[in-house]
Design a protein around this motif. Structure first.
Motif, PDB file in Angstrom:
ATOM      1  N   ARG A 259     -13.725 -30.690 -57.251  1.00  0.00           N
ATOM      2  CA  ARG A 259     -13.674 -30.807 -58.715  1.00  0.00           C
ATOM      3  C   ARG A 259     -14.543 -31.987 -59.112  1.00  0.00           C
ATOM      4  NH1 ARG A 259     -10.824 -35.482 -59.248  1.00  0.00           N
ATOM      5  NH2 ARG A 259      -8.671 -35.744 -58.509  1.00  0.00           N
ATOM      6  N   GLU A 260     -14.658 -32.205 -60.428  1.00  0.00           N
ATOM      7  CA  GLU A 260     -15.348 -33.406 -60.878  1.00  0.00           C
ATOM      8  C   GLU A 260     -14.652 -34.632 -60.287  1.00  0.00           C
ATOM      9  OE1 GLU A 260     -17.220 -35.287 -64.985  1.00  0.00           O
ATOM     10  OE2 GLU A 260     -15.628 -33.779 -65.111  1.00  0.00           O
ATOM     11  N   ARG A 261     -15.431 -35.612 -59.886  1.00  0.00           N
ATOM     12  CA  ARG A 261     -14.979 -36.823 -59.208  1.00  0.00           C
ATOM     13  C   ARG A 261     -14.611 -36.592 -57.740  1.00  0.00           C
ATOM     14  NH1 ARG A 261     -11.956 -41.276 -63.075  1.00  0.00           N
ATOM     15  NH2 ARG A 261     -13.615 -41.392 -64.636  1.00  0.00           N
ATOM     16  N   ALA A 262     -14.933 -35.433 -57.202  1.00  0.00           N
ATOM     17  CA  ALA A 262     -14.852 -35.233 -55.752  1.00  0.00           C
ATOM     18  C   ALA A 262     -16.217 -35.545 -55.156  1.00  0.00           C
ATOM     19  CB  ALA A 262     -14.437 -33.808 -55.422  1.00  0.00           C
ATOM     20  N   LEU A 277     -21.780 -23.824 -54.931  1.00  0.00           N
ATOM     21  CA  LEU A 277     -20.366 -24.164 -55.067  1.00  0.00           C
ATOM     22  C   LEU A 277     -20.202 -25.614 -55.499  1.00  0.00           C
ATOM     23  CD1 LEU A 277     -17.372 -23.439 -54.727  1.00  0.00           C
ATOM     24  CD2 LEU A 277     -17.615 -23.961 -52.285  1.00  0.00           C
ATOM     25  N   MET A 278     -20.993 -26.493 -54.927  1.00  0.00           N
ATOM     26  CA  MET A 278     -20.959 -27.903 -55.341  1.00  0.00           C
ATOM     27  C   MET A 278     -21.295 -28.016 -56.824  1.00  0.00           C
ATOM     28  SD  MET A 278     -20.337 -30.069 -52.661  1.00  0.00           S
ATOM     29  CE  MET A 278     -21.247 -31.601 -52.854  1.00  0.00           C
ATOM     30  N   ALA A 284     -19.852 -33.807 -55.911  1.00  0.00           N
ATOM     31  CA  ALA A 284     -21.082 -34.552 -55.637  1.00  0.00           C
ATOM     32  C   ALA A 284     -21.264 -34.842 -54.151  1.00  0.00           C
ATOM     33  CB  ALA A 284     -21.076 -35.868 -56.418  1.00  0.00           C
ATOM     34  N   ALA A 285     -22.516 -34.952 -53.760  1.00  0.00           N
ATOM     35  CA  ALA A 285     -22.885 -35.327 -52.399  1.00  0.00           C
ATOM     36  C   ALA A 285     -23.279 -36.796 -52.357  1.00  0.00           C
ATOM     37  CB  ALA A 285     -24.050 -34.476 -51.915  1.00  0.00           C
ATOM     38  N   MET A 310     -27.405 -29.683 -57.837  1.00  0.00           N
ATOM     39  CA  MET A 310     -26.236 -30.238 -57.169  1.00  0.00           C
ATOM     40  C   MET A 310     -26.197 -31.749 -57.383  1.00  0.00           C
ATOM     41  SD  MET A 310     -25.267 -29.801 -53.131  1.00  0.00           S
ATOM     42  CE  MET A 310     -25.980 -31.262 -52.384  1.00  0.00           C
ATOM     43  N   LEU A 311     -25.083 -32.253 -57.871  1.00  0.00           N
ATOM     44  CA  LEU A 311     -24.948 -33.692 -58.076  1.00  0.00           C
ATOM     45  C   LEU A 311     -25.070 -34.426 -56.746  1.00  0.00           C
ATOM     46  CD1 LEU A 311     -21.892 -33.761 -60.524  1.00  0.00           C
ATOM     47  CD2 LEU A 311     -24.223 -34.495 -61.075  1.00  0.00           C
TER      48      LEU A 311
END
Length: 432
Positions: A259-262, A277-278, A284-285, A310-311
């Motif tokens: 999710r966001e902040r993962a 999926l990311m 984020a990576a 992708m973040l």
């Protein structure tokens, strides 16, 4: 009281493009909650008349830049930087787990936390997303020291209830009880944030991962922090342990951990379905180039990440990473961008590298507009850079004919000597 700082000024617009004023002015002051933020920024000629009451500190010949944001680092691993190993899994077994077992001792954890923050600030890192260990004492030491220094930091207790040796392996139920207690104690206290932290899927049972996902849903503004797809042997291990998952990354989806902040460190051995999926989950990576080169893990695909939106942002990954220095990290990312892509020859612009370690990393953490930049509204953590800190650096920067040439010179030749001051806005003082 307003404070203003006059020097060259680097910041980024909402699209990530650099903005640079050769004679700039940064104005800071406390908001209604007492948090010190940027009030105004731009050229001295434009900004100064708007703040005639501001006390001005002039740093001629210097550059003001956002504090660096490290998206993935292990504070208990600072003493195993440079430990030789054949790869990730032997390195964990022979160095990491024995060292982390020492953090059950509160005094040892406190001493390490103090050194850790000294080193971060010396290198210009003002925010980090940080692994502690499986011991609550390590988390207390981390947050207590960060709070004392009034820093914005994110961290959490590692969850690892299987495939781990005595000394670091925790107990499923107690690990989740401890995690929730630590969230309640530290998350949102001052400038601190909690990250729910499964070490990586192979070292957690289904029950522990499920419990982590339940906590992530219950405390939706916390972070999630783990590893994925770093090493081919690790990927194969995950495939054997979770045969129903489409990919290693998909394991985390099944437990509600995307999710966001993962934030997941490494993300090397991905396909486009993983990257999509990311993107879809706003996960984020944390790209860790010095670690990936050192452990022979592989190369992050910057081209693939950009193509799929992708973040991602940069990280030191100390102690698998070989340096706390953001300059070393940015240079290693440049090497990987040139040589390690599915489409070789990608050249990451110097300003892009810098953005990935400041405002871009903040965006990946879900903190855009709060840190990693020097635009109005951002918290006022910044660096004073000395572009003539060494004779070679002075010679090179004097010949720079553009901002990109200047930033690249600082990346290639810079180290801790380039960081003249690290200014933490809440303190109103500088940490050398």
């Amino acid at each position: 009281m307003k404070k203003a700082y006059r020097a060259a000024l680097l910041r980024f617009d909402d699209a990530g493009a650099p903005q640079f004023d050769q004679d700039g002015l940064l104005v800071t002051g406390a908001d209604a909650q007492g948090r010190v933020r940027v009030l105004d920024a731009g050229s001295h000629a434009a900004v100064a008349p708007r703040h005639p009451d501001a006390e001005i500190t002039h740093w001629p010949g210097r550059i003001l830049a956002p504090g660096f944001v490290d998206m993935h680092i292990h504070f208990p691993q600072l003493d195993i930087i440079g430990a030789p190993a054949d790869g990730l899994l032997p390195w964990l077994e022979n160095y990491t787990f024995p060292e982390e077992s020492r953090f059950a001792d509160a005094a040892h954890a406190q001493a390490a936390a103090s050194f850790f923050f000294d080193e971060l600030l010396r290198q210009g890192v003002t925010t980090a997303l940080t692994f502690c260990t499986s011991h609550p004492a390590s988390v207390e030491a981390f947050f207590g020291e960060a709070q004392r220094r009034q820093l914005r930091m994110i961290g959490g207790k590692v969850l690892q209830d299987r495939h781990s040796p005595d000394g670091v392996r925790d107990q499923t139920e107690q690990s989740l009880i401890d995690t929730e207690a630590l969230i309640r104690r530290w998350h949102g206290t001052d400038r601190l944030g909690y990250a729910i932290t499964p070490r990586f899927a192979p070292t957690s049972t289904d029950a522990q991962l499920r419990g982590a996902g339940e906590l992530a849903a219950k405390y939706a503004d916390t972070w999630i922090h783990s590893h994925v797809a770093e090493n081919k042997d690790e990927v194969q291990w995950a495939r054997e342990l979770f045969p129903r998952a489409r990919s290693y990354l998909d394991v985390y989806t099944g437990f509600g951990l995307m999710r966001e902040r993962a934030v997941y460190a490494h993300c090397i051995h991905f396909d486009d379905a993983d990257r999509q999926l990311m993107h879809e989950t706003r996960t984020a990576a944390a790209v860790s180039p010095t670690s990936n080169l050192f452990l022979g893990s592989g190369f992050f695909d910057f081209e693939g990440a950009q193509r799929t939106h992708m973040l991602h942002g940069l990280a030191s990954d100390v102690g698998g990473g070989t340096s706390f220095s953001p300059f070393h990290t940015m240079l290693a990312a440049y090497y990987i961008g040139r040589e390690g892509q599915t489409k070789p020859g990608l050249s990451l612009k110097p300003s892009r590298l810098w953005w990935l370690h400041t405002a871009g990393a903040a965006q990946a953490l879900g903190l855009a507009g709060t840190l990693g930049n020097l635009q109005p509204g951002c918290e006022a953590d910044f660096l004073v850079l000395n572009p003539v800190a060494t004779p070679l650096l002075a010679r090179k920067t004097a010949r720079s004919e553009s901002l990109e040439e200047l930033l690249f010179a600082l990346i290639v030749l810079g180290d801790d000597r380039l960081i003249e001051r690290t200014v933490i806005g809440q303190q109103g003082a500088a940490a050398a």
